[in-house]
Design a protein around this motif. Structure first.
Motif, PDB file in Angstrom:
ATOM      1  N   TRP A   3     -53.850  65.396  95.766  1.00  0.00           N
ATOM      2  CA  TRP A   3     -54.301  64.111  96.286  1.00  0.00           C
ATOM      3  C   TRP A   3     -53.412  63.008  95.704  1.00  0.00           C
ATOM      4  O   TRP A   3     -53.125  62.982  94.519  1.00  0.00           O
ATOM      5  N   GLY A   4     -52.988  62.120  96.542  1.00  0.00           N
ATOM      6  CA  GLY A   4     -52.094  61.050  96.112  1.00  0.00           C
ATOM      7  C   GLY A   4     -50.636  61.389  96.326  1.00  0.00           C
ATOM      8  O   GLY A   4     -49.770  60.516  96.160  1.00  0.00           O
ATOM      9  N   SER A  55     -53.365  61.522 102.163  1.00  0.00           N
ATOM     10  CA  SER A  55     -54.093  60.918 101.043  1.00  0.00           C
ATOM     11  C   SER A  55     -53.464  59.588 100.623  1.00  0.00           C
ATOM     12  O   SER A  55     -54.164  58.665 100.199  1.00  0.00           O
ATOM     13  N   GLN A  90     -54.837  57.119 102.939  1.00  0.00           N
ATOM     14  CA  GLN A  90     -56.186  56.739 102.521  1.00  0.00           C
ATOM     15  C   GLN A  90     -56.148  55.699 101.404  1.00  0.00           C
ATOM     16  O   GLN A  90     -56.881  54.702 101.439  1.00  0.00           O
ATOM     17  N   GLN A  91     -55.272  55.909 100.440  1.00  0.00           N
ATOM     18  CA  GLN A  91     -55.158  54.964  99.329  1.00  0.00           C
ATOM     19  C   GLN A  91     -54.691  53.588  99.806  1.00  0.00           C
ATOM     20  O   GLN A  91     -55.165  52.564  99.332  1.00  0.00           O
ATOM     21  N   LYS A  92     -53.776  53.570 100.749  1.00  0.00           N
ATOM     22  CA  LYS A  92     -53.252  52.301 101.263  1.00  0.00           C
ATOM     23  C   LYS A  92     -54.315  51.535 102.050  1.00  0.00           C
ATOM     24  O   LYS A  92     -54.268  50.305 102.137  1.00  0.00           O
ATOM     25  N   GLU A 140     -57.528  51.606 101.326  1.00  0.00           N
ATOM     26  CA  GLU A 140     -58.716  51.599 100.465  1.00  0.00           C
ATOM     27  C   GLU A 140     -59.565  50.349 100.649  1.00  0.00           C
ATOM     28  O   GLU A 140     -60.796  50.408 100.652  1.00  0.00           O
TER      29      GLU A 140
END
Length: 214
Positions: free
Chosen positions: A25-26, A31, A34-36, A38
């Protein structure tokens, strides 16, 4: 909360080149996306499967036909606001006997399934990365041959035609990512980062359309 479905093969699953392991993840592009997103109240659904094709069955590996699996994913994850579809690499394998135009028709089948399920779902069709020039060698993946490489080079053009025809967004992964020299087929961590950035900008534009029309 908005939902983004990422539907694809091993480069969506996040296979590490030369290994039968997944990027953490990351590290894999889904993923990172997804973080971008958030702070945007968005959920990214990772639906990548190694060996998946657009419409072809694999006699040795069940559940690889994307056109049979996508309808299930759409129903399980209802409601999808944006579907990111990146698939086609495995269609280039010799036993499928498919050229770039045929593979694009397979991708169009998936697009049609999404639009028939929910006409409000926005779609980003992503043509896959180009295969490495020597991917067909025994030490890499002999399920491909030299012609497979040429077929993969033609997917950007044929997928773009499908996107234009169906009125959906398009991105060529090959403009931002390349296959690792380790296996000539799967993306390095750097390519995952680069692709995530490109898809993020495309997805953000699609999300902004919803805000403007609200």
């Amino acid at each position: 909360m908005k939902q983004i479905l990422c539907f694809g093969d091993s480069n969506t699953w996040g296979l590490i080149p030369g290994e039968h392991k997944r990027y953490a993840w990351g590290e894999r592009w889904t993923s990172i996306l997804q973080q971008k997103l958030e702070s945007a109240d968005v959920r990214v659904i990772e639906d990548g499967l190694c060996g998946r094709t657009t419409v072809f069955d694999d006699a040795l590996r069940p559940y690889r036909n994307g056109s049979k699996e996508l309808p299930l994913s759409l129903e399980v994850n209802d409601k999808i606001d944006i579907a990111v579809v990146m698939i086609g690499t495995n269609d280039c394998k010799t036993y499928n006997k498919a050229n770039a135009s045929v593979i694009a028709k397979g991708a169009e089948t998936l697009v049609r399934q999404i639009q028939n399920y929910d006409k409000n779902t926005k779609i980003l069709l992503v043509s896959p990365i180009v295969l490495g020039e020597e991917v067909w060698r025994e030490e890499y993946d002999p399920e491909f041959d030299k012609n497979s490489v040429e077929v993969s080079k033609g997917l950007k053009k044929t997928f773009k035609s499908v996107a234009d025809k169906r009125g959906i967004a398009f991105l060529a992964a090959s403009d931002f990512a390349v296959p690792s020299e380790v296996d000539m087929e799967h993306m390095s961590a750097e390519s995952h980062r680069n692709l995530a950035e490109a898809i993020y900008h495309k997805v953000s534009a699609l999300l902004a359309e919803d805000v403007l029309s609200a």
